[in-house]
Design a protein around this motif. Structure first.
Motif, PDB file in Angstrom:
ATOM      1  N   ALA A 270       9.585 -13.472   1.268  1.00  0.00           N
ATOM      2  CA  ALA A 270       9.732 -13.325   2.569  1.00  0.00           C
ATOM      3  C   ALA A 270       8.547 -12.301   3.317  1.00  0.00           C
ATOM      4  N   ALA A 271       8.355 -11.370   2.514  1.00  0.00           N
ATOM      5  CA  ALA A 271       7.197 -10.446   2.880  1.00  0.00           C
ATOM      6  C   ALA A 271       6.071 -11.220   2.825  1.00  0.00           C
ATOM      7  N   ALA A 272       5.646 -11.993   1.987  1.00  0.00           N
ATOM      8  CA  ALA A 272       4.387 -12.797   1.821  1.00  0.00           C
ATOM      9  C   ALA A 272       4.340 -13.586   3.037  1.00  0.00           C
ATOM     10  N   LEU A 273       5.485 -14.380   3.231  1.00  0.00           N
ATOM     11  CA  LEU A 273       5.493 -15.209   4.590  1.00  0.00           C
ATOM     12  C   LEU A 273       5.253 -14.557   5.905  1.00  0.00           C
ATOM     13  N   ASP A 274       5.992 -13.442   6.145  1.00  0.00           N
ATOM     14  CA  ASP A 274       5.619 -12.712   7.259  1.00  0.00           C
ATOM     15  C   ASP A 274       4.106 -12.050   7.397  1.00  0.00           C
ATOM     16  N   ALA A 275       3.704 -11.700   6.003  1.00  0.00           N
ATOM     17  CA  ALA A 275       2.265 -11.316   6.140  1.00  0.00           C
ATOM     18  C   ALA A 275       1.186 -12.394   6.548  1.00  0.00           C
TER      19      ALA A 275
ATOM     20  N   GLY B 260       1.310  -9.531   0.266  1.00  0.00           N
ATOM     21  CA  GLY B 260       1.234 -10.702   0.788  1.00  0.00           C
ATOM     22  C   GLY B 260      -0.204 -11.390   0.068  1.00  0.00           C
ATOM     23  N   LEU B 261      -0.644 -12.574   0.523  1.00  0.00           N
ATOM     24  CA  LEU B 261      -1.952 -13.230  -0.051  1.00  0.00           C
ATOM     25  C   LEU B 261      -2.884 -13.193   1.234  1.00  0.00           C
ATOM     26  N   PRO B 262      -3.374 -12.208   1.666  1.00  0.00           N
ATOM     27  CA  PRO B 262      -3.408 -11.008   1.240  1.00  0.00           C
ATOM     28  C   PRO B 262      -2.192 -10.292   1.976  1.00  0.00           C
ATOM     29  N   GLY B 263      -2.399  -9.022   1.771  1.00  0.00           N
ATOM     30  CA  GLY B 263      -1.261  -8.210   2.083  1.00  0.00           C
ATOM     31  C   GLY B 263      -1.663  -7.718   3.645  1.00  0.00           C
ATOM     32  N   ARG B 264      -0.633  -6.960   4.285  1.00  0.00           N
ATOM     33  CA  ARG B 264      -0.976  -6.554   5.671  1.00  0.00           C
ATOM     34  C   ARG B 264      -0.505  -5.011   5.513  1.00  0.00           C
ATOM     35  N   VAL B 265      -1.279  -4.089   6.524  1.00  0.00           N
ATOM     36  CA  VAL B 265      -0.620  -2.985   6.878  1.00  0.00           C
ATOM     37  C   VAL B 265      -0.208  -2.868   8.120  1.00  0.00           C
ATOM     38  N   VAL B 266       1.206  -2.526   8.335  1.00  0.00           N
ATOM     39  CA  VAL B 266       1.843  -2.483   9.701  1.00  0.00           C
ATOM     40  C   VAL B 266       2.190  -1.374  10.130  1.00  0.00           C
ATOM     41  N   VAL B 267       1.633  -0.820  11.633  1.00  0.00           N
ATOM     42  CA  VAL B 267       1.659   0.170  11.964  1.00  0.00           C
ATOM     43  C   VAL B 267       2.454   0.053  13.396  1.00  0.00           C
ATOM     44  N   SER B 268       3.224   0.733  13.719  1.00  0.00           N
ATOM     45  CA  SER B 268       3.622   1.005  15.209  1.00  0.00           C
ATOM     46  C   SER B 268       2.964   1.651  15.892  1.00  0.00           C
TER      47      SER B 268
ATOM     48  N   HIS C 263      -5.097   8.954  11.437  1.00  0.00           N
ATOM     49  CA  HIS C 263      -4.966   7.421  11.431  1.00  0.00           C
ATOM     50  C   HIS C 263      -5.803   7.033  10.055  1.00  0.00           C
ATOM     51  N   ASP C 264      -6.918   7.513   9.757  1.00  0.00           N
ATOM     52  CA  ASP C 264      -7.560   7.205   8.596  1.00  0.00           C
ATOM     53  C   ASP C 264      -6.816   7.743   7.217  1.00  0.00           C
ATOM     54  N   ILE C 265      -6.114   8.703   7.437  1.00  0.00           N
ATOM     55  CA  ILE C 265      -5.336   8.929   6.317  1.00  0.00           C
ATOM     56  C   ILE C 265      -4.215   8.027   5.981  1.00  0.00           C
ATOM     57  N   LEU C 266      -3.610   7.669   7.379  1.00  0.00           N
ATOM     58  CA  LEU C 266      -2.528   6.785   7.218  1.00  0.00           C
ATOM     59  C   LEU C 266      -2.944   5.146   6.633  1.00  0.00           C
ATOM     60  N   LEU C 267      -4.004   4.750   7.010  1.00  0.00           N
ATOM     61  CA  LEU C 267      -4.695   3.624   6.583  1.00  0.00           C
ATOM     62  C   LEU C 267      -4.948   3.716   5.034  1.00  0.00           C
ATOM     63  N   ALA C 268      -5.529   5.057   4.539  1.00  0.00           N
ATOM     64  CA  ALA C 268      -6.050   4.887   3.202  1.00  0.00           C
ATOM     65  C   ALA C 268      -4.622   4.892   2.208  1.00  0.00           C
ATOM     66  N   HIS C 269      -3.639   5.533   2.814  1.00  0.00           N
ATOM     67  CA  HIS C 269      -2.402   5.608   2.233  1.00  0.00           C
ATOM     68  C   HIS C 269      -1.760   4.101   1.777  1.00  0.00           C
ATOM     69  N   GLU C 270      -1.688   3.403   3.085  1.00  0.00           N
ATOM     70  CA  GLU C 270      -1.027   2.314   3.018  1.00  0.00           C
ATOM     71  C   GLU C 270      -1.851   1.276   2.301  1.00  0.00           C
ATOM     72  N   ARG C 271      -3.207   1.156   2.332  1.00  0.00           N
ATOM     73  CA  ARG C 271      -3.918   0.202   1.637  1.00  0.00           C
ATOM     74  C   ARG C 271      -4.012   0.456   0.278  1.00  0.00           C
ATOM     75  N   ALA C 272      -3.630   1.800  -0.237  1.00  0.00           N
ATOM     76  CA  ALA C 272      -3.557   2.157  -1.751  1.00  0.00           C
ATOM     77  C   ALA C 272      -2.320   1.523  -2.096  1.00  0.00           C
ATOM     78  N   HIS C 273      -1.331   1.220  -1.575  1.00  0.00           N
ATOM     79  CA  HIS C 273      -0.081   0.613  -1.800  1.00  0.00           C
ATOM     80  C   HIS C 273      -0.409  -0.879  -2.131  1.00  0.00           C
ATOM     81  N   LEU C 274      -1.120  -1.425  -1.460  1.00  0.00           N
ATOM     82  CA  LEU C 274      -1.650  -2.740  -1.483  1.00  0.00           C
ATOM     83  C   LEU C 274      -2.685  -3.028  -2.564  1.00  0.00           C
ATOM     84  N   THR C 275      -3.521  -2.345  -2.617  1.00  0.00           N
ATOM     85  CA  THR C 275      -4.529  -2.764  -3.722  1.00  0.00           C
ATOM     86  C   THR C 275      -4.249  -2.058  -5.153  1.00  0.00           C
ATOM     87  N   ALA C 276      -3.334  -1.206  -5.160  1.00  0.00           N
ATOM     88  CA  ALA C 276      -2.566  -0.881  -6.504  1.00  0.00           C
ATOM     89  C   ALA C 276      -1.400  -1.515  -7.095  1.00  0.00           C
ATOM     90  N   HIS C 277      -0.928  -2.668  -6.011  1.00  0.00           N
ATOM     91  CA  HIS C 277       0.307  -3.384  -6.258  1.00  0.00           C
ATOM     92  C   HIS C 277       1.457  -2.530  -6.565  1.00  0.00           C
TER      93      HIS C 277
END
Length: 313
Positions: free
Chosen positions: A113-118, A142-150, A162-176
């Protein structure tokens, strides 16, 4: 199978004692790998041990013993395992297999479901901004994943954060990180004694992402401040829409560790020097994993010898 078959079960009782030292003192990436490996290995080994014990009960049933050409009376004489222990092991084995299968099914559906949403979130740089006053930010696999921010989160943090936030979330994706969480939960589903390990992995993946953000920005104190601000904003606005079981975010996933204050612990860790590898903790974990694998192999060999001895009679 006098001792070896019980060792994985005994080590499953002891393993949670090492959760806090690993998650707090060890470098987060290494801690995540060690905790995940421990959960998978101990969960699998304890399930195999239950299966081996259950088999010693099955071969005592005359009908099944006849199918295997094993005299049931010889099995009772050769194997020291009590029939009641074998029956209990069989019941626990059935429950372990059922719970693990349910977890895998639920997790697979969640990730699908997450991959479909992405895939339905078109974006150039992988960042999706949703119009929502509730502060939230998470990584969607997802393939690829997404960083979702409100928009609420963007308004809460300043430009540097904002840069810290993006670095944190992208780390979740790149490190699976979602894969580590899923594997740890698989081991805990098979063996509920390992739930503290699975819960700790959700914490160490957040710490891993925190450290990545600190490395990317070069300012640990600012990262700590961003994590604290995001948590306080989310506490004041509890409405959240992330996908359960599929998303990892700067706020962390709610779970049993929430009562112990995971966000203050993350902030404190960021305000301290970067954690080291702690060879003693690594060595202790390696010993537990090696002992678990060895005892499982030894117990399987013991059962093989038992069946051979019964078959000769």
């Amino acid at each position: 199978m006098r001792i070896a078959v019980y060792l994985p079960l005994l080590l499953s009782l002891i393993a949670p004692l090492g959760v806090r030292p690993l998650s707090e003192r060890c470098e987060p990436r290494l801690a995540t790998w060690l905790l995940t490996a421990s959960s998978v290995v101990l969960g699998t080994a304890s399930t195999i041990s239950l299966g081996l014990l259950a088999i010693t009960g099955l071969i005592r049933i005359p009908v099944l013993a006849t199918l295997g050409h094993w005299p049931a009376h010889a099995a009772r004489r050769e194997d020291p395992t009590e029939l009641s222990v074998a029956v209990i092991a069989g019941v626990l084995l059935g429950a372990a297999v059922l719970m693990a299968a349910r977890m895998l099914s639920r997790r697979a559906r969640s990730l699908a479901a997450a991959a479909l949403d992405a895939a339905c979130m078109p974006t150039r740089d992988g960042l999706v901004v949703v119009d929502d006053p509730a502060p939230d930010a998470f990584a969607l696999p997802g393939l690829p994943g997404r960083v979702v921010v409100s928009t609420g989160m963007l308004h809460t943090l300043d430009e540097a954060e904002h840069d810290i936030l993006l670095a944190h979330e992208r780390a979740h994706l790149t490190a699976h990180h979602y894969a580590f969480v899923a594997l740890a939960q698989f081991g805990a589903a098979a063996n509920p004694l390992l739930r503290p390990l699975a819960t700790a992995v959700t914490y160490t993946t957040e710490r891993w992402a925190d450290e990545n953000a600190a490395t990317a920005t070069g300012d640990r104190a600012r990262v700590a401040r961003a994590v604290g601000k995001a948590a306080l904003a989310a506490r004041a606005n509890p409405g959240r829409s992330r996908l359960p079981g599929a998303a990892l975010g700067i706020l962390g996933r709610r779970g049993p560790l929430a009562a112990a204050g995971p966000v203050p612990r993350r902030v404190a860790a960021l305000l301290a020097p970067p954690p080291g590898r702690h060879p003693v903790l690594v060595a202790a974990t390696a010993v537990v994993l090696f002992t678990t694998a060895w005892s499982t192999a030894e117990a399987a060999h013991d059962l093989h010898r038992l069946l051979e001895a019964i078959g000769v009679r």
